[in-house]
Design a protein around this motif. Structure first.
Motif, PDB file in Angstrom:
ATOM      1  N   ARG A 186       0.841  -1.196   0.000  1.00  0.00           N
ATOM      2  CA  ARG A 186       0.000   0.000   0.000  1.00  0.00           C
ATOM      3  C   ARG A 186       0.885   1.259   0.000  1.00  0.00           C
ATOM      4  NH1 ARG A 186      -4.481   1.567  -1.962  1.00  0.00           N
ATOM      5  NH2 ARG A 186      -3.310   3.441  -2.360  1.00  0.00           N
ATOM      6  N   SER A 197      -0.256  12.075  -9.440  1.00  0.00           N
ATOM      7  CA  SER A 197      -1.265  13.093  -9.202  1.00  0.00           C
ATOM      8  C   SER A 197      -1.344  13.420  -7.719  1.00  0.00           C
ATOM      9  CB  SER A 197      -2.627  12.620  -9.710  1.00  0.00           C
ATOM     10  OG  SER A 197      -3.613  13.513  -9.229  1.00  0.00           O
ATOM     11  N   ALA A 200      -5.017  13.868  -6.599  1.00  0.00           N
ATOM     12  CA  ALA A 200      -5.796  12.645  -6.423  1.00  0.00           C
ATOM     13  C   ALA A 200      -5.330  11.907  -5.168  1.00  0.00           C
ATOM     14  CB  ALA A 200      -5.664  11.750  -7.655  1.00  0.00           C
ATOM     15  N   SER A 202      -4.022  13.093  -2.393  1.00  0.00           N
ATOM     16  CA  SER A 202      -4.563  13.733  -1.187  1.00  0.00           C
ATOM     17  C   SER A 202      -6.058  13.502  -1.085  1.00  0.00           C
ATOM     18  CB  SER A 202      -4.325  15.238  -1.209  1.00  0.00           C
ATOM     19  OG  SER A 202      -2.987  15.514  -1.397  1.00  0.00           O
ATOM     20  N   ALA A 203      -6.752  13.608  -2.205  1.00  0.00           N
ATOM     21  CA  ALA A 203      -8.208  13.515  -2.176  1.00  0.00           C
ATOM     22  C   ALA A 203      -8.681  12.136  -1.733  1.00  0.00           C
ATOM     23  CB  ALA A 203      -8.786  13.841  -3.550  1.00  0.00           C
ATOM     24  N   TYR A 204      -7.816  11.134  -1.874  1.00  0.00           N
ATOM     25  CA  TYR A 204      -8.225   9.797  -1.440  1.00  0.00           C
ATOM     26  C   TYR A 204      -7.545   9.377  -0.145  1.00  0.00           C
ATOM     27  CZ  TYR A 204     -11.091   9.068  -5.488  1.00  0.00           C
ATOM     28  OH  TYR A 204     -12.091   9.166  -6.406  1.00  0.00           O
ATOM     29  N   GLY A 205      -6.880  10.324   0.518  1.00  0.00           N
ATOM     30  CA  GLY A 205      -6.389  10.038   1.857  1.00  0.00           C
ATOM     31  C   GLY A 205      -4.925   9.676   1.983  1.00  0.00           C
ATOM     32  N   VAL A 206      -4.150   9.827   0.901  1.00  0.00           N
ATOM     33  CA  VAL A 206      -2.715   9.561   1.016  1.00  0.00           C
ATOM     34  C   VAL A 206      -2.055  10.720   1.756  1.00  0.00           C
ATOM     35  CG1 VAL A 206      -0.558   9.305  -0.265  1.00  0.00           C
ATOM     36  CG2 VAL A 206      -2.647   8.206  -1.091  1.00  0.00           C
ATOM     37  N   ARG A 207      -1.246  10.399   2.766  1.00  0.00           N
ATOM     38  CA  ARG A 207      -0.516  11.457   3.478  1.00  0.00           C
ATOM     39  C   ARG A 207       0.722  11.774   2.655  1.00  0.00           C
ATOM     40  NH1 ARG A 207      -3.431  12.941   7.507  1.00  0.00           N
ATOM     41  NH2 ARG A 207      -4.962  11.364   8.046  1.00  0.00           N
TER      42      ARG A 207
ATOM     43  N   TRP C  50      -9.978  21.908  -0.231  1.00  0.00           N
ATOM     44  CA  TRP C  50      -8.954  22.525  -1.083  1.00  0.00           C
ATOM     45  C   TRP C  50      -8.941  24.039  -0.936  1.00  0.00           C
ATOM     46  CZ3 TRP C  50      -5.454  19.416  -3.304  1.00  0.00           C
ATOM     47  CH2 TRP C  50      -5.787  18.062  -3.375  1.00  0.00           C
ATOM     48  N   PRO C  70      -7.657  18.024   2.803  1.00  0.00           N
ATOM     49  CA  PRO C  70      -8.324  17.022   1.966  1.00  0.00           C
ATOM     50  C   PRO C  70      -8.053  15.603   2.446  1.00  0.00           C
ATOM     51  CG  PRO C  70      -7.262  18.666   0.587  1.00  0.00           C
ATOM     52  CD  PRO C  70      -6.881  18.985   2.004  1.00  0.00           C
ATOM     53  N   THR C  71      -6.812  15.347   2.870  1.00  0.00           N
ATOM     54  CA  THR C  71      -6.457  14.006   3.327  1.00  0.00           C
ATOM     55  C   THR C  71      -7.320  13.573   4.510  1.00  0.00           C
ATOM     56  OG1 THR C  71      -4.209  14.634   2.755  1.00  0.00           O
ATOM     57  CG2 THR C  71      -4.497  12.588   3.951  1.00  0.00           C
ATOM     58  N   ASP C  72      -7.492  14.495   5.465  1.00  0.00           N
ATOM     59  CA  ASP C  72      -8.265  14.146   6.655  1.00  0.00           C
ATOM     60  C   ASP C  72      -9.737  13.952   6.321  1.00  0.00           C
ATOM     61  OD1 ASP C  72      -6.031  14.301   8.360  1.00  0.00           O
ATOM     62  OD2 ASP C  72      -6.169  16.488   8.292  1.00  0.00           O
ATOM     63  N   ALA C  74     -10.846  12.949   3.443  1.00  0.00           N
ATOM     64  CA  ALA C  74     -10.946  11.683   2.726  1.00  0.00           C
ATOM     65  C   ALA C  74     -11.006  10.524   3.722  1.00  0.00           C
ATOM     66  CB  ALA C  74      -9.761  11.517   1.782  1.00  0.00           C
ATOM     67  N   ALA C  75     -10.190  10.608   4.765  1.00  0.00           N
ATOM     68  CA  ALA C  75     -10.167   9.540   5.758  1.00  0.00           C
ATOM     69  C   ALA C  75     -11.541   9.381   6.407  1.00  0.00           C
ATOM     70  CB  ALA C  75      -9.109   9.840   6.817  1.00  0.00           C
ATOM     71  N   ILE C  79     -15.294  12.247  -0.263  1.00  0.00           N
ATOM     72  CA  ILE C  79     -14.536  11.957  -1.473  1.00  0.00           C
ATOM     73  C   ILE C  79     -15.008  12.877  -2.588  1.00  0.00           C
ATOM     74  CG2 ILE C  79     -14.127  10.209  -3.253  1.00  0.00           C
ATOM     75  CD1 ILE C  79     -12.698   9.610  -0.613  1.00  0.00           C
ATOM     76  N   ARG C  80     -14.048  13.468  -3.303  1.00  0.00           N
ATOM     77  CA  ARG C  80     -14.412  14.320  -4.426  1.00  0.00           C
ATOM     78  C   ARG C  80     -13.826  13.744  -5.715  1.00  0.00           C
ATOM     79  NH1 ARG C  80     -11.515  19.843  -5.539  1.00  0.00           N
ATOM     80  NH2 ARG C  80     -12.480  19.360  -7.536  1.00  0.00           N
ATOM     81  N   THR C  81     -14.420  14.111  -6.827  1.00  0.00           N
ATOM     82  CA  THR C  81     -13.807  13.787  -8.109  1.00  0.00           C
ATOM     83  C   THR C  81     -13.322  15.090  -8.736  1.00  0.00           C
ATOM     84  OG1 THR C  81     -15.844  14.042  -9.355  1.00  0.00           O
ATOM     85  CG2 THR C  81     -15.381  11.869  -8.441  1.00  0.00           C
ATOM     86  N   PHE C  82     -12.533  14.956  -9.787  1.00  0.00           N
ATOM     87  CA  PHE C  82     -11.947  16.131 -10.427  1.00  0.00           C
ATOM     88  C   PHE C  82     -12.446  16.247 -11.865  1.00  0.00           C
ATOM     89  CE2 PHE C  82      -9.062  14.861  -7.118  1.00  0.00           C
ATOM     90  CZ  PHE C  82      -8.649  16.057  -6.553  1.00  0.00           C
ATOM     91  N   GLU C  86      -7.716  13.450 -12.977  1.00  0.00           N
ATOM     92  CA  GLU C  86      -6.563  13.164 -12.109  1.00  0.00           C
ATOM     93  C   GLU C  86      -6.347  11.669 -11.927  1.00  0.00           C
ATOM     94  OE1 GLU C  86      -4.349  15.233 -11.012  1.00  0.00           O
ATOM     95  OE2 GLU C  86      -5.313  17.169 -11.390  1.00  0.00           O
ATOM     96  N   LEU C  99      -6.475   3.058  -5.334  1.00  0.00           N
ATOM     97  CA  LEU C  99      -6.286   4.308  -4.588  1.00  0.00           C
ATOM     98  C   LEU C  99      -7.548   4.637  -3.802  1.00  0.00           C
ATOM     99  CD1 LEU C  99      -4.581   6.778  -3.890  1.00  0.00           C
ATOM    100  CD2 LEU C  99      -5.381   7.858  -5.987  1.00  0.00           C
ATOM    101  N   ARG C 102      -7.695   3.483  -0.262  1.00  0.00           N
ATOM    102  CA  ARG C 102      -6.657   3.999   0.636  1.00  0.00           C
ATOM    103  C   ARG C 102      -7.210   4.449   1.986  1.00  0.00           C
ATOM    104  NH1 ARG C 102      -3.996   5.441   4.022  1.00  0.00           N
ATOM    105  NH2 ARG C 102      -1.958   6.440   4.023  1.00  0.00           N
ATOM    106  N   ARG C 162     -13.027   4.179  -8.938  1.00  0.00           N
ATOM    107  CA  ARG C 162     -12.140   4.586  -7.847  1.00  0.00           C
ATOM    108  C   ARG C 162     -12.944   5.221  -6.712  1.00  0.00           C
ATOM    109  NH1 ARG C 162      -7.176   8.487  -9.350  1.00  0.00           N
ATOM    110  NH2 ARG C 162      -8.783  10.077  -9.530  1.00  0.00           N
ATOM    111  N   ALA C 163     -13.880   6.098  -7.106  1.00  0.00           N
ATOM    112  CA  ALA C 163     -14.724   6.738  -6.094  1.00  0.00           C
ATOM    113  C   ALA C 163     -15.572   5.689  -5.374  1.00  0.00           C
ATOM    114  CB  ALA C 163     -15.607   7.793  -6.744  1.00  0.00           C
TER     115      ALA C 163
END
Lengths: 325, 287, 251
Positions: A186, A197, A200, A202-207, C50, C70-72, C74-75, C79-82, C86, C99, C102, C162-163
């Protein structure tokens, strides 16, 4: 290539690596050792550059840290070679972290300059250590460098290239397996997501900051391990062995082999050391041919040697499937 | 003290001249040209070869500048444009490869000997305001001052300067506006190449002509360019000069051994604390 | 439930959002429509971390959304799309979809090296989720193909897969139908519907009025950064302000 076929190919290569060297003679085995050692360092750079997309012109600096770290541990603290290997890895990781953290915000060309600065500065600092007036002025051995003792297993002293080859090979195998594991995890996926990206990821939670800093640590760890082996291989550790050219040579291995593949890093190291050996007999002007080789690789070898072979195999398989259909 | 400042300004002036080239190229192509120093070395060797062959020094200098002006755009036209995928990574690797290749080429063509290089101006040192300065040093200062004025005038008053500004702000809109973008970019590289050779010719009498003479200068010029903000010509000139003075002061008052590490310290601090440099604009934030 | 109240933001003097308030319910698709430049994308950027808005509040199930990275978010399932997708162009479709998983997976370096039973179980779950999402979107045959080699429609499908794999609580879709043909739009609408049925709160920014009208149970109409109308699609369609500002312009 399917996983089983790849494993089979790997085992064949490993068998050859075990069985052939006794027949090669001292010098060729010495060169083989260098290939394995550079391969270990170049795997670390593959993680950073190939998977993380970060440019490092400072890899030789991290290798230098490993070489001096291991030598000092062995000479000053009487640490055995076998313990010095993991410790040098740890030191490399720490220095990698120490680089990765302040360089967090730097991208592309800025990161290239920063790591370039590190690669050029570190030997300067070591060479001029006595001028800093910190600690023992002879810490790094001055102009003579350091001479780490030979490793031994019980009473068996590793003082021939063949003996050392088996050490290098064992470490390389572990390094390869570990790298494959890290990159398929992972964490490896996160790193690749960050490269391709950052939004992308960050948007899915990658630090992203964390994965970035730790990729420097991984590169540093491999470089440290490489340095510790190189210290023994060279016999005498001096800054001239860790010039900017070595950093570029590592990049060359990664590019020639194929930036994204662990096997590519090994293939690249073998190819570059072989090129180096061949050129040494022909010319004293290595940098010209290095430069030309790297330029050609960057311009025309997309995906490197391994990438090209994979693409060829994929096309062949598709043709097979088309014919069977 | 003033003597250190004066000699620092001289070496700083040479860093500044190199840094101008780095900044111009970065603005035009978004690339750090790690081969810039080696190109300068090559051009300087050409000047030396012409002069050794009996040509008058000014003519030799002209030929050298011409070599710089032709060879530099070739990097953009043939190497960088030839990259299949042009990313920061491939661009950096390409210029790094050229750094090695050009270094090797210079070695192959001109050999590894160190030569004494003729100063452009000769004569006894000049004493003024309690300072002793060689005529070559004064020439360096004059050249840097001249370059600064020329650059400022070019960007402000000429059409090429305006076009360069437009291209460096946005390649796309410059293209849409019908500007011959490629030709402009090449011109920028040509100007940068000439500045590089000029820097080489200026420093060669001081450090002696050698294949590796520009590596150290390039590193310091890079530091100057970064401290100046990478995108600002005036910033690069100011930072280059300041760096030279700082280095000279450290060498004079602390230790000559620590002069070079001082430059690296400044470079790293600049990158970490203020990546946009003293005079540059903040890098655009990516979403 | 997503609750937005008094959201306001300006970019260098231009007021992109003013006093924007609305609610979106779980299990429903809430549409955000409006002409170009109405502030739709700014709204989405604020909700996904963002952009930090100047004023206002936005909570999801009682938790504050604004001011979080955004990371927090997402956790926590936001969830957003672009608009520009992306995707990870060089990675396989499988890795792109992975992804999405994640946010429910840990990704430590040490865990990667040790690869204990928990990590292996997580890898299995991840593979199952990826396969499941690919099946839902009908792209199982593409799993090994690099995303960069796909057609635009396929790339959109990868993005939705992915979403999906992220199992979002709050899904923010930024013009997902742009560039798709009719058949692809119908398939997309079906997928969005299913995700809402799974319990997600879906916020749909979209220009395709037919799609919005058929999918959404609630609409928010933005113009010049303000909410000019909201309600059921039928109500909004009849609202004279909307007809004038937006639908009228299109007719």
């Amino acid at each position: 290539m399917t996983a089983t076929r790849r494993n089979a190919a790997g085992l064949v290569v490993l068998a050859l690596a075990v069985l052939v060297p006794p027949a090669l003679g001292e010098y060729r085995t010495y060169v083989l050792c260098l290939m394995a050692i550079y391969a270990i360092g170049s795997i670390g750079l593959t993680v950073l550059v190939g998977h993380g997309g970060m440019i490092s012109l400072g890899h030789a600096g991290l290798v230098c840290v490993g070489a001096y770290g291991a030598s000092l541990l062995m000479i000053r603290a009487d640490v055995s070679f076998w313990l010095a290997l993991p410790l040098a890895t740890a030191i490399g990781m720490l220095v990698g972290l120490a680089l990765g953290y302040p360089f967090l915000k730097l991208d592309g060309p800025y990161l290239a300059i920063a790591t370039f600065g590190f690669a050029v500065a570190l030997p300067e600092v070591i060479n001029r250590w006595s001028a800093f007036g910190v600690g023992d002025p002879a810490l790094f051995g001055g102009a003579l460098g350091l001479n780490p003792p030979s490793p031994a297993i019980g009473s068996l002293i590793i003082n021939t290239s063949l003996r050392f080859w088996y050490v290098c090979l064992a470490v390389l195998v572990v390094a390869v397996l570990l790298a494959r594991r890290i990159l398929s995890s992972r964490w490896g996926q996160d790193l690749r997501a960050y490269r391709q990206s950052p939004p992308a990821a960050s948007a899915y939670g990658v630090r992203t900051r964390r994965v970035r800093v730790w990729s420097f640590a991984v590169a540093g760890g491999y470089a440290g391990l490489c340095g510790a082996l190189l210290a023994h291989h060279l016999g005498a550790v001096g800054t001239s062995s860790f010039s900017l050219t070595l950093s570029i040579t590592f990049l060359m291995m990664v590019v020639i082999g194929g930036v994204e593949s662990v096997a590519g890093a090994v293939v690249g190291a073998v190819a570059v050391v072989a090129l180096q050996e061949w050129l040494t007999g022909q010319t004293s002007n290595l940098q010209l041919w290095y430069g030309v080789a790297l330029l050609l690789a960057v311009m025309f070898l997309r995906g490197g040697v391994v990438g090209m072979v994979q693409a060829r195999l994929r096309r062949l398989r598709h043709r097979d499937e088309a014919e069977h259909a | 003290m003033m003597q250190y400042v004066a000699s620092g300004l001289v070496s700083g002036g040479i860093y500044a001249t190199m840094a101008i080239g780095i900044v111009l190229i970065y603005r035009a192509s978004g690339v750090i040209n790690f081969a810039h120093g080696e190109l300068a070395t090559f051009g300087t060797f050409v000047v030396f070869a012409c002069w050794s062959a009996g040509l008058p020094l000014p003519l030799a200098l002209l030929i050298g500048l011409l070599v710089g002006a032709v060879a530099s755009p070739c990097i953009e036209a043939f190497v960088l444009s030839g990259l299949r995928r042009r990313t920061h990574l491939t661009e950096v690797m390409a210029t790094v490869a050229l750094f090695l290749a050009l270094n090797g080429l210079t070695l192959a063509v001109f050999g590894e000997e160190t030569h004494e290089f003729p100063a452009l101006v000769t004569g006894p040192p000049i004493e003024a305001f309690g300072l002793v300065m060689s005529r070559q040093s004064i020439l360096v200062l004059v050249v840097v001052a001249g370059l600064t004025l020329i650059m400022a005038a070019m960007f402000r008053f000429t059409r090429l300067g305006a076009a360069m500004r437009a291209v460096s702000e946005s390649r796309e809109s410059a293209e849409l506006a019908g500007l011959p973008v490629r030709r402009i970019v090449w011109s920028v590289w040509a100007v940068a190449g000439m500045a590089g050779v000029l820097a080489g010719v200026l420093i060669a009498p001081i450090v002696y002509l050698n294949v590796n003479m520009m590596i150290d200068v390039l590193t310091k010029a890079l530091a100057g360019a970064v401290v100046g903000g990478l995108t600002s010509v005036s910033g690069a000139i100011t930072a280059g000069l300041l760096l030279g003075v700082g280095e000279s002061l450290v060498a004079g008052y602390v230790s000559t051994q620590l002069a070079t590490p001082f430059v690296f310290l400044v470079l790293v601090l600049a990158l970490v604390v203020r990546p946009q440099g003293l005079f540059g604009s903040a890098p655009k934030v990516k979403l | 439930m997503l609750e937005v109240s008094g959201l306001a933001h300006s970019f260098g003097g231009v007021r992109a959002l003013q006093e924007v308030s609305f609610r979106a319910q779980p299990g429903e698709v809430t549409g955000v429509i409006g002409p170009n430049g109405a502030g739709k994308s700014t709204l989405l950027s604020c909700l996904s971390g963002w952009v930090k808005p100047d004023l206002g509040a936005a909570t999801f199930n009682g938790d504050q959304l604004l001011g979080q990275a955004p990371t927090d978010l997402a956790a926590r399932g936001v969830i957003r799309t672009f608009q520009n997708l992306e995707l990870l162009e060089e990675s396989s479709v499988a890795e792109n979809i992975a992804l999405g998983t994640r946010r429910t997976a840990s990704a430590g370096l040490l865990a990667a090296i040790v690869r204990g039973s928990a990590v292996r179980a997580q890898e299995r779950r991840q593979r199952d989720t990826v396969t499941g999402a690919a099946e839902r979107l009908g792209i199982t045959t593409l799993l090994d193909v690099p995303a960069g080699e796909l057609s635009y429609g396929q790339r959109k499908q990868v993005e939705m897969a992915r979403a999906w794999a992220a199992m979002p609580q709050l899904l923010l879709l930024d013009e997902p139908a742009a560039g798709l043909d009719d058949r692809e739009r119908r398939a997309l609408a079906h997928v969005i519907r299913q995700m809402a049925d799974d319990g997600a709160t879906v916020l749909l920014i979209e220009h395709d009025i037919d799609m919005v009208m058929s999918l959404c149970s609630h609409l928010v109409v933005l113009d010049f950064g303000s909410v000019i109308s909201s309600g059921s699609p039928a109500d909004v369609r009849r609202d004279p302000r909307v007809v004038q500002a937006y639908l009228g312009g299109a007719a």
